[in-house]
Design a protein around this motif. Structure first.
Motif, short mmCIF file in Angstrom:
data_model
loop_
_atom_site.label_atom_id
_atom_site.label_comp_id
_atom_site.label_asym_id
_atom_site.label_seq_id
_atom_site.Cartn_x
_atom_site.Cartn_y
_atom_site.Cartn_z
N SER A 142 0.93 -1.46 0.01
CA SER A 142 0.06 -0.03 0.10
C SER A 142 0.86 1.13 -0.19
CB SER A 142 -0.92 0.03 1.36
OG SER A 142 -0.51 0.27 2.37
N GLU A 145 2.48 1.61 -3.60
CA GLU A 145 1.61 1.95 -4.69
C GLU A 145 1.33 3.19 -4.37
OE1 GLU A 145 0.58 0.23 -7.30
OE2 GLU A 145 1.09 -1.92 -6.94
N THR A 146 0.95 3.69 -3.19
CA THR A 146 0.83 5.16 -3.17
C THR A 146 2.05 6.14 -3.83
OG1 THR A 146 -0.49 4.84 -1.27
CG2 THR A 146 0.32 6.94 -1.47
N ARG A 148 3.83 5.40 -6.22
CA ARG A 148 4.02 5.01 -7.55
C ARG A 148 3.06 6.10 -8.01
NH1 ARG A 148 3.56 -0.77 -10.10
NH2 ARG A 148 5.71 -0.31 -10.29
N GLU A 149 1.99 6.00 -7.42
CA GLU A 149 0.67 7.17 -7.66
C GLU A 149 1.41 8.53 -7.60
OE1 GLU A 149 -2.41 6.53 -5.44
OE2 GLU A 149 -2.96 4.62 -6.06
N LYS A 150 2.33 8.91 -6.85
CA LYS A 150 2.97 10.30 -6.56
C LYS A 150 3.81 10.24 -7.52
CE LYS A 150 1.63 10.74 -1.58
NZ LYS A 150 2.35 10.77 -0.33
N GLY A 151 4.47 9.33 -8.19
CA GLY A 151 5.56 9.49 -8.99
C GLY A 151 6.95 9.36 -8.69
N GLU A 152 6.88 8.73 -7.26
CA GLU A 152 8.09 8.60 -6.50
C GLU A 152 9.02 7.53 -6.93
OE1 GLU A 152 7.96 9.48 -2.15
OE2 GLU A 152 5.86 9.44 -2.47
N ASP A 155 10.27 4.09 -13.20
CA ASP A 155 9.74 3.48 -14.06
C ASP A 155 10.48 1.62 -14.29
OD1 ASP A 155 8.19 5.32 -15.21
OD2 ASP A 155 9.33 5.64 -16.55
#
Length: 213
Positions: A142, A145-146, A148-152, A155
């Motif tokens: 969790s 994934e958060t 990743r959503e913030k672009g931290e 790739d």
């Protein structure tokens, strides 16, 4: 494992005394050597009461361990919610700090976990430890994934593999607090609060940056 309704109907203070006595006995002596006689003697109840409440020694152990796991989950939920807006590095550091705080606040619970890691004869041991790892991985997933959503996250990061590595490192760190042979030269065992905070930051920085340029 849920106890008999008779136990649930007991006054809270009596339930706590039974739970504390059982947790102490299991964490000090392990499952196989734990004595129901010692538990009832400390609490001041009849031996038959334990069997009435929990069925048998296995039922008592599974209840105590389950209660312990719920305390850990509550601790982690607090950290997750309190750091929701923080960067991933901070969230990992605060998670590990909370783990250190938990082992100090609840040393009996942590000893019980370490005992369970070592003692193969514990009933449903594999299922118990699997459930702990599963929850830890879900918690870390969790966070990632958060992030990743913030672009931290860069790739291509495999979140499952990253969770596995972070979980393993944090678990080893906490074990090193109480087991010197698990330290591995990082200086965790017997470190004071300031030193531990530094080592937590070093570990989390290493987990985030990896070992290549």
């Amino acid at each position: 494992m849920e106890p008999n309704q008779t136990f649930l109907n007991l006054p809270d203070e009596k339930k706590r005394r039974i739970e504390n006595a059982a947790a102490d006995e299991f964490s000090d002596n392990g499952y196989r050597s734990a004595s129901i006689n010692a538990i009832v003697s400390r609490v001041g109840i009849a031996k038959g009461s334990i069997f009435q409440y929990f069925g048998d020694k296995k039922g008592l152990f599974l209840f105590i361990f389950g209660q312990s796991v719920e305390k850990v989950k509550d601790y982690l939920k607090e950290v997750r919610d309190a750091t929701a807006d923080a960067p991933l590095g901070v969230r990992l550091e605060e998670t590990l700090k909370a783990g250190v705080g938990f082992t100090r606040k609840h040393p009996v619970i942590y000893r019980l976990y370490v005992r369970t890691l070592a003692e193969k004869e514990i009933p449903f041991r594999s299922e118990i430890l699997t459930s702990i790892r599963r929850y830890s991985l879900e918690y870390l997933r969790s966070l990632l994934e958060t992030a990743r959503e913030k672009g931290e996250l860069r790739d291509g990061v495999n979140v499952e593999a990253a969770c596995f590595i972070i979980d393993a490192a944090m678990d080893r760190f906490l074990q090193a607090l109480t087991l010197p042979h698990m330290d591995g030269g990082l200086g965790i065992h017997n470190a004071d609060d300031e030193e531990l905070e530094q080592r937590i930051k070093i570990l989390c920085d290493s987990l985030l940056t990896g070992v290549t340029p």
